[in-house]
Design a protein around this motif. Structure first.
Motif, PDB file in Angstrom:
ATOM      1  N   GLN A  14       0.840  -1.203   0.000  1.00 36.17           N
ATOM      2  CA  GLN A  14       0.000   0.000   0.000  1.00 36.17           C
ATOM      3  C   GLN A  14       0.877   1.255   0.000  1.00 36.17           C
ATOM      4  OE1 GLN A  14      -2.645   0.282   3.353  1.00 36.17           O
ATOM      5  NE2 GLN A  14      -3.589   2.193   2.655  1.00 36.17           N
ATOM      6  N   ILE A  15       0.518   2.230  -0.858  1.00 39.29           N
ATOM      7  CA  ILE A  15       1.290   3.466  -1.001  1.00 39.29           C
ATOM      8  C   ILE A  15       0.446   4.642  -0.512  1.00 39.29           C
ATOM      9  CG2 ILE A  15       2.407   5.034  -2.630  1.00 39.29           C
ATOM     10  CD1 ILE A  15       3.026   2.619  -4.380  1.00 39.29           C
ATOM     11  N   MET A  16       1.098   5.537   0.239  1.00 33.44           N
ATOM     12  CA  MET A  16       0.426   6.736   0.742  1.00 33.44           C
ATOM     13  C   MET A  16       1.315   7.950   0.518  1.00 33.44           C
ATOM     14  SD  MET A  16      -1.174   5.620   4.423  1.00 33.44           S
ATOM     15  CE  MET A  16      -1.546   7.348   4.772  1.00 33.44           C
ATOM     16  N   LEU A  17       0.673   9.099   0.300  1.00 32.07           N
ATOM     17  CA  LEU A  17       1.369  10.369   0.184  1.00 32.07           C
ATOM     18  C   LEU A  17       1.147  11.126   1.486  1.00 32.07           C
ATOM     19  CD1 LEU A  17       3.016  11.863  -2.025  1.00 32.07           C
ATOM     20  CD2 LEU A  17       0.940  13.162  -2.526  1.00 32.07           C
ATOM     21  N   VAL A  18       2.243  11.476   2.182  1.00 36.65           N
ATOM     22  CA  VAL A  18       2.107  12.155   3.475  1.00 36.65           C
ATOM     23  C   VAL A  18       2.925  13.437   3.481  1.00 36.65           C
ATOM     24  CG1 VAL A  18       1.663  10.022   4.747  1.00 36.65           C
ATOM     25  CG2 VAL A  18       4.003  10.833   4.496  1.00 36.65           C
ATOM     26  N   ASP A  19       2.415  14.417   4.236  1.00 29.95           N
ATOM     27  CA  ASP A  19       3.089  15.706   4.369  1.00 29.95           C
ATOM     28  C   ASP A  19       3.795  15.737   5.723  1.00 29.95           C
ATOM     29  OD1 ASP A  19       3.991  18.271   4.278  1.00 29.95           O
ATOM     30  OD2 ASP A  19       2.015  19.240   4.399  1.00 29.95           O
ATOM     31  N   THR A  20       5.088  15.430   5.717  1.00 28.25           N
ATOM     32  CA  THR A  20       5.827  15.367   6.973  1.00 28.25           C
ATOM     33  C   THR A  20       6.154  16.743   7.538  1.00 28.25           C
ATOM     34  OG1 THR A  20       7.967  15.272   5.830  1.00 28.25           O
ATOM     35  CG2 THR A  20       6.874  13.175   6.295  1.00 28.25           C
ATOM     36  N   SER A  21       5.904  17.808   6.779  1.00 27.78           N
ATOM     37  CA  SER A  21       6.126  19.156   7.307  1.00 27.78           C
ATOM     38  C   SER A  21       5.007  19.569   8.266  1.00 27.78           C
ATOM     39  CB  SER A  21       6.236  20.173   6.165  1.00 27.78           C
ATOM     40  OG  SER A  21       5.034  20.202   5.421  1.00 27.78           O
ATOM     41  N   SER A  22       3.915  18.800   8.289  1.00 22.98           N
ATOM     42  CA  SER A  22       2.786  19.082   9.179  1.00 22.98           C
ATOM     43  C   SER A  22       3.112  18.648  10.603  1.00 22.98           C
ATOM     44  CB  SER A  22       1.530  18.354   8.680  1.00 22.98           C
ATOM     45  OG  SER A  22       0.526  18.356   9.672  1.00 22.98           O
ATOM     46  N   LYS A  23       3.098  19.605  11.530  1.00 21.89           N
ATOM     47  CA  LYS A  23       3.364  19.279  12.934  1.00 21.89           C
ATOM     48  C   LYS A  23       2.297  18.343  13.483  1.00 21.89           C
ATOM     49  CE  LYS A  23       5.891  23.470  14.252  1.00 21.89           C
ATOM     50  NZ  LYS A  23       5.915  24.647  15.164  1.00 21.89           N
ATOM     51  N   ARG A  24       1.065  18.551  13.042  1.00 20.13           N
ATOM     52  CA  ARG A  24      -0.028  17.696  13.509  1.00 20.13           C
ATOM     53  C   ARG A  24       0.190  16.251  13.072  1.00 20.13           C
ATOM     54  NH1 ARG A  24      -6.469  18.312  11.903  1.00 20.13           N
ATOM     55  NH2 ARG A  24      -7.198  16.572  13.208  1.00 20.13           N
ATOM     56  N   PHE A  25       0.588  16.058  11.807  1.00 18.42           N
ATOM     57  CA  PHE A  25       0.843  14.703  11.321  1.00 18.42           C
ATOM     58  C   PHE A  25       1.972  14.049  12.111  1.00 18.42           C
ATOM     59  CE2 PHE A  25       3.590  12.000   8.720  1.00 18.42           C
ATOM     60  CZ  PHE A  25       2.717  10.948   8.456  1.00 18.42           C
ATOM     61  N   ARG A  26       3.069  14.785  12.320  1.00 15.29           N
ATOM     62  CA  ARG A  26       4.211  14.218  13.035  1.00 15.29           C
ATOM     63  C   ARG A  26       3.847  13.865  14.477  1.00 15.29           C
ATOM     64  NH1 ARG A  26       6.927  18.551  10.837  1.00 15.29           N
ATOM     65  NH2 ARG A  26       7.486  19.348  12.914  1.00 15.29           N
ATOM     66  N   ALA A  27       3.024  14.711  15.100  1.00 19.11           N
ATOM     67  CA  ALA A  27       2.599  14.438  16.474  1.00 19.11           C
ATOM     68  C   ALA A  27       1.730  13.194  16.539  1.00 19.11           C
ATOM     69  CB  ALA A  27       1.853  15.642  17.039  1.00 19.11           C
ATOM     70  N   GLN A  28       0.792  13.064  15.588  1.00 14.66           N
ATOM     71  CA  GLN A  28      -0.074  11.878  15.549  1.00 14.66           C
ATOM     72  C   GLN A  28       0.733  10.623  15.269  1.00 14.66           C
ATOM     73  OE1 GLN A  28      -2.902  13.045  12.517  1.00 14.66           O
ATOM     74  NE2 GLN A  28      -4.372  13.850  14.014  1.00 14.66           N
ATOM     75  N   TYR A  29       1.688  10.749  14.367  1.00 16.81           N
ATOM     76  CA  TYR A  29       2.558   9.621  14.017  1.00 16.81           C
ATOM     77  C   TYR A  29       3.348   9.160  15.238  1.00 16.81           C
ATOM     78  CZ  TYR A  29       6.156   7.004  11.443  1.00 16.81           C
ATOM     79  OH  TYR A  29       7.011   6.027  10.990  1.00 16.81           O
ATOM     80  N   GLY A  30       3.944  10.128  15.950  1.00 14.05           N
ATOM     81  CA  GLY A  30       4.725   9.805  17.139  1.00 14.05           C
ATOM     82  C   GLY A  30       3.880   9.189  18.240  1.00 14.05           C
ATOM     83  N   ASP A  31       2.655   9.730  18.418  1.00 17.77           N
ATOM     84  CA  ASP A  31       1.750   9.184  19.440  1.00 17.77           C
ATOM     85  C   ASP A  31       1.355   7.753  19.107  1.00 17.77           C
ATOM     86  OD1 ASP A  31       1.840  11.534  20.844  1.00 17.77           O
ATOM     87  OD2 ASP A  31      -0.057  12.313  20.065  1.00 17.77           O
ATOM     88  N   HIS A  32       1.063   7.512  17.824  1.00 12.68           N
ATOM     89  CA  HIS A  32       0.674   6.169  17.402  1.00 12.68           C
ATOM     90  C   HIS A  32       1.819   5.175  17.636  1.00 12.68           C
ATOM     91  CE1 HIS A  32      -1.205   2.966  15.090  1.00 12.68           C
ATOM     92  NE2 HIS A  32      -0.111   2.877  14.355  1.00 12.68           N
ATOM     93  N   SER A  33       3.031   5.580  17.270  1.00 15.19           N
ATOM     94  CA  SER A  33       4.195   4.713  17.456  1.00 15.19           C
ATOM     95  C   SER A  33       4.433   4.423  18.938  1.00 15.19           C
ATOM     96  CB  SER A  33       5.434   5.376  16.844  1.00 15.19           C
ATOM     97  OG  SER A  33       6.593   4.638  17.135  1.00 15.19           O
ATOM     98  N   SER A  34       4.339   5.466  19.755  1.00 16.81           N
ATOM     99  CA  SER A  34       4.554   5.298  21.193  1.00 16.81           C
ATOM    100  C   SER A  34       3.490   4.396  21.810  1.00 16.81           C
ATOM    101  CB  SER A  34       4.542   6.670  21.869  1.00 16.81           C
ATOM    102  OG  SER A  34       4.691   6.546  23.259  1.00 16.81           O
ATOM    103  N   ARG A  35       2.254   4.566  21.374  1.00 20.74           N
ATOM    104  CA  ARG A  35       1.154   3.767  21.911  1.00 20.74           C
ATOM    105  C   ARG A  35       1.318   2.291  21.538  1.00 20.74           C
ATOM    106  NH1 ARG A  35      -2.399   6.723  20.129  1.00 20.74           N
ATOM    107  NH2 ARG A  35      -3.024   5.601  18.228  1.00 20.74           N
ATOM    108  N   ARG A  36       1.709   2.022  20.281  1.00 18.78           N
ATOM    109  CA  ARG A  36       1.892   0.629  19.846  1.00 18.78           C
ATOM    110  C   ARG A  36       3.019  -0.057  20.630  1.00 18.78           C
ATOM    111  NH1 ARG A  36       3.598  -0.979  15.360  1.00 18.78           N
ATOM    112  NH2 ARG A  36       2.425  -2.915  15.284  1.00 18.78           N
TER     113      ARG A  36
END
Length: 291
Positions: free
Chosen positions: A230-252
């Motif tokens: 599966q391929i996704m296009l993500v905007d890593t310059s978004s602070k909100r995206f990075r925060a959600q990504y980090g929270d998800h990783s930490s939670r897992r």
């Protein structure tokens, strides 16, 4: 015929791991991973101060004099590396891929086991059992295990941890120390892992890359799931995206630790961006204090 590049990598790992074992934790390995039981040594005549409960009543009755059974700790142990080499391991943003880190980590412990005269075996798995090498002793055997780990190639496959755990339960009869090395993308393995840990001493080794822990701000990027495609296009310059990504990783990762803790499975987390020797030594200290 083994490719020259693979021979070079094996030799580099052999040199590095031999030095690491000698310098860092050969003695600690021996003190932590002791034999898992007692074995009969001899029958000798009773002496004042011996435990009465060790008296061998059959020999005593035959001879008319008290004799006791003497036992010694069973030193030899069996080590098995169960290594997940599915497609998600072909990822790394620092000096090595996760699969390469997994191979090197196993090599260090395999050499420590060899110095301790222990048997070492290997299970390579993806969503099926790819290779099983029964536990044996000897440096040539250890080099074969490392060669198989480093040289393993296969079509992109997913992960099936329960299948690997069930296979170990069927084929490994003698109690063993099992290092389960994986990035633990799959999560539905609690029950088979709990059952296996009742018969063996299972230690989980989560392998991660720093980008899987925290996404850097590098703009608009295309990412692909190595196991599903599966391929996704993500905007890593978004602070909100990075925060959600980090929270998800930490939670897992917290969920993984909680799962392992609930079934009394120890873990040694390792990552591609930092030395794992310190993590191993810390683990040895923890085990030593517990014993």
């Amino acid at each position: 015929m083994i490719p020259e590049e693979l021979i070079k990598r094996i030799r580099q790992i052999q040199i590095y791991t031999s030095r690491a074992v000698d310098a860092s934790f050969a003695g600690q390995y021996e003190s932590v991973f002791k034999g898992r039981g007692m074995q009969f040594d001899e029958v000798r005549e009773y002496m004042p101060g011996d435990e009465i409960r060790t008296i061998d009543w059959n020999v005593t009755a035959r001879t008319g004099r008290p004799f006791i059974k003497r036992f010694v700790e069973e030193r030899e142990m069996t080590v098995l590396f169960a290594v997940d080499l599915s497609a998600s391991g072909e990822f790394g943003t620092v000096s090595k891929l996760k699969n390469e880190l997994a191979a090197e980590f196993c090599a260090v412990l395999a050499f420590a086991a060899a110095k301790n005269n222990d048997k070492v075996g290997l299970l390579i798995f993806t969503d099926r059992v790819e290779l099983f090498i029964p536990p044996k002793k000897g440096s040539r055997h250890i080099l074969r295990l490392i060669r198989e780990l480093l040289g393993f190639t296969m079509p992109k496959r997913r992960t099936n941890i329960p299948l690997a755990l069930d296979y170990i339960a069927r084929v490994v009869r003698k109690r063993a120390t099992v290092f389960l090395v994986s990035d633990f993308i799959e999560t539905d393995f609690k029950k088979p892992l709990s059952l296996l840990n009742k018969r063996h001493d299972v230690i989980a080794v989560p392998v991660r890359d720093r980008v899987e822990i925290a996404m850097p701000a590098v703009g608009l990027i295309e990412v692909q799931d190595a196991e599903t495609g599966q391929i996704m296009l993500v905007d890593t310059s978004s602070k909100r995206f990075r925060a959600q990504y980090g929270d998800h990783s930490s939670r897992r990762f917290s969920e993984l630790k909680n799962t392992l803790r609930s079934i009394n499975v120890d873990l040694i987390p390792i990552a591609t961006d930092k030395p794992y020797i310190n993590d191993l030594i810390q683990f040895f200290h923890m085990r030593h204090r517990r014993h």
